[in-house]
Design a protein around this motif. Structure first.
Motif, mmCIF file in Angstrom:
data_model
loop_
_atom_site.group_PDB
_atom_site.id
_atom_site.type_symbol
_atom_site.label_atom_id
_atom_site.label_comp_id
_atom_site.label_asym_id
_atom_site.label_seq_id
_atom_site.Cartn_x
_atom_site.Cartn_y
_atom_site.Cartn_z
ATOM 1 N N VAL A 58 0.842 -1.209 0.000
ATOM 2 C CA VAL A 58 0.000 0.000 0.000
ATOM 3 C C VAL A 58 0.873 1.254 0.000
ATOM 4 C CG1 VAL A 58 -1.635 1.346 1.390
ATOM 5 C CG2 VAL A 58 -2.013 -1.094 1.024
ATOM 6 N N VAL A 59 1.941 1.259 0.793
ATOM 7 C CA VAL A 59 2.840 2.417 0.840
ATOM 8 C C VAL A 59 3.471 2.654 -0.530
ATOM 9 C CG1 VAL A 59 5.037 3.237 1.785
ATOM 10 C CG2 VAL A 59 3.287 2.334 3.310
ATOM 11 N N PHE A 60 3.945 1.601 -1.171
ATOM 12 C CA PHE A 60 4.551 1.764 -2.502
ATOM 13 C C PHE A 60 3.522 2.205 -3.539
ATOM 14 C CE2 PHE A 60 7.874 -1.221 -0.842
ATOM 15 C CZ PHE A 60 8.888 -0.283 -0.837
ATOM 16 N N ALA A 61 2.301 1.692 -3.435
ATOM 17 C CA ALA A 61 1.250 2.103 -4.373
ATOM 18 C C ALA A 61 0.911 3.580 -4.178
ATOM 19 C CB ALA A 61 0.012 1.230 -4.176
ATOM 20 N N LEU A 62 0.809 4.010 -2.921
ATOM 21 C CA LEU A 62 0.535 5.429 -2.656
ATOM 22 C C LEU A 62 1.665 6.316 -3.179
ATOM 23 C CD1 LEU A 62 -0.930 5.280 0.958
ATOM 24 C CD2 LEU A 62 -2.144 5.898 -1.140
ATOM 25 N N ARG A 63 2.882 5.862 -3.027
ATOM 26 C CA ARG A 63 4.023 6.635 -3.541
ATOM 27 C C ARG A 63 3.953 6.742 -5.067
ATOM 28 N NH1 ARG A 63 10.445 5.480 -2.544
ATOM 29 N NH2 ARG A 63 11.167 7.023 -4.027
ATOM 30 N N PHE A 64 3.611 5.649 -5.717
ATOM 31 C CA PHE A 64 3.505 5.658 -7.175
ATOM 32 C C PHE A 64 2.413 6.617 -7.636
ATOM 33 C CE2 PHE A 64 1.724 3.936 -11.119
ATOM 34 C CZ PHE A 64 2.857 4.000 -11.921
ATOM 35 N N VAL A 65 1.261 6.575 -6.990
ATOM 36 C CA VAL A 65 0.154 7.471 -7.340
ATOM 37 C C VAL A 65 0.541 8.920 -7.071
ATOM 38 C CG1 VAL A 65 -2.199 8.130 -6.680
ATOM 39 C CG2 VAL A 65 -1.632 5.726 -7.043
ATOM 40 N N PHE A 66 1.194 9.164 -5.959
ATOM 41 C CA PHE A 66 1.606 10.520 -5.609
ATOM 42 C C PHE A 66 2.583 11.083 -6.640
ATOM 43 C CE2 PHE A 66 4.466 13.407 -3.263
ATOM 44 C CZ PHE A 66 3.540 14.351 -2.883
#
Length: 130
Positions: free
Chosen positions: A80-88
């Motif tokens: 989830v943290v990596f996905a949020l970073r990618f979206v950000f």
């Protein structure tokens, strides 16, 4: 079965050292940082570390060896943290790419540092209780 963690537990702190090499980006003359951006990046990292801290626990077995308790939630949180970073990174256009990259690395460093330092303290207290 994973091997036990060695008695001093220094291996828990090594990822902080590895990720801290990203601070060399501070020498980049194209980096345009503001103190507010740095503070927000550190706070975001602190918030991301809280669920990781809560789900990381240790157990000491009868032979005195300490192990990290298996918990699939940690892997889900990291994804989830990596996905949020990618979206950000994909959606923020107001900050230049080098500054955005540094801020993302700073978020990563802050959540890994908080998570690993608290894990080290948990590990040491688990050894003392055993």
């Amino acid at each position: 079965m994973s091997p036990p963690i060695k008695k001093p537990g220094i291996s828990l702190l090594l990822p902080i050292l590895y990720i801290s090499t990203s601070l060399f980006q501070l020498m980049d003359p194209n980096l345009h940082l503001q103190s507010g951006q740095v503070l927000i990046a550190l706070l975001i990292g602190l918030v991301f570390s809280i669920p990781l801290i809560r789900t990381t626990n240790f157990e000491v077995r009868e032979n005195g060896a300490a192990f990290i308790q298996r918990n699939k939630t940690v892997f889900v949180i990291l994804i989830v943290v990596f996905a949020l970073r990618f979206v950000f990174v994909a959606n923020v256009k107001l900050i230049d790419p080098s500054t955005l990259g540094f801020l993302c690395n700073l978020v990563t460093l802050s959540y890994v540092a908080c998570w690993r330092i608290v894990s080290f303290v948990k590990f040491r207290s688990a050894l003392k209780l055993a």
